[in-house]
Design an enzyme around this catalytic site. Sequence first.
Site, PDB file in Angstrom:
ATOM      1  N   SER B  16      -4.618  -4.040   3.996  1.00 40.39           N
ATOM      2  CA  SER B  16      -4.928  -3.152   2.880  1.00 40.39           C
ATOM      3  C   SER B  16      -4.450  -1.738   3.184  1.00 40.39           C
ATOM      4  CB  SER B  16      -6.421  -3.181   2.577  1.00 40.39           C
ATOM      5  OG  SER B  16      -7.101  -2.383   3.493  1.00 40.39           O
ATOM      6  N   CYS B  17      -4.519  -0.909   2.163  1.00 44.62           N
ATOM      7  CA  CYS B  17      -4.077   0.484   2.248  1.00 44.62           C
ATOM      8  C   CYS B  17      -4.701   1.166   3.458  1.00 44.62           C
ATOM      9  CB  CYS B  17      -4.484   1.209   0.970  1.00 44.62           C
ATOM     10  SG  CYS B  17      -4.251   2.983   1.003  1.00 44.62           S
TER      11      CYS B  17
END
Lengths: 188, 78
Positions: B16-17
């Site tokens: 994820s980011c």
Amino acid sequence: MAVTAEEQLATAVATQTSPAPAPESSQETDLNRLVIVCYSGDLEKTWATMILASTAGAMGIKTTVFVTFWGLQTFVRDKKRITGDNWMQKMLAFMQRPGVDNRKLSKMNFMGMGPWMMGQLAKRYNVSKPRELLEMAQALGVEFIPCQMTMDMFGLKREDLIDGMGEPAGAATALAEMTAPHARTLFI
Amino acid sequence: MNNLEIAQRVDARGKSCPMPIVMTAQAIKTIQPGQLLEVVATDPGSVKDFEAWAATTGNALIESDATNGQYRFVLRRK
């Protein structure tokens, strides 16, 4: 020292207005500069600092993180439990566990239950934890500068801090970077 | 567009980011200017993030497509 205040000012102005040095690689853009003041030692804010610092590094934005006050605790070695020279500094160190892995939530901490659950959620959703992001940021050339005044007040020495920290500096260094052309500042 | 020669690949699936971007930034340093980097990711936010990253760094985003919840980006190093 025969340097007058005026000369010093002239040097400071010259440093500020002169174009940024040529970037080392083509991946760096000299137009973008980011300054993050890492003031808080809270987990959620530390996380925000690390996400933005690592991403800024990845985007080729020249990034400096000034680490001050409670934020400095994040960068004290985990194993270093008692730091400082006098009883007040030692007690301050004793009352708070240092290190990037030991941050507390500003709310819903519940004696460490909150951060533990955050860790579990991060793992489940593949979110990188602050430590990993910090290491990434350092690898991507983000500079972390400890505040000399905070170090003095808390009785912290350079060897008490984690590896890879920049030269300790003061408010003037921070402000010179913040007011440089194309610079943006975040106070976290 | 399979005729393009990919010099390096990054598998950022499940990350994820901001990890897909961070991994990309590290990988693009390993290829030469003009060469291509392919990234696959599953983070829906990466679609906008790769556009922003390309615009800021000056590397060209020459392909961006989504199939079955998987995103594929091809970047040319500046």
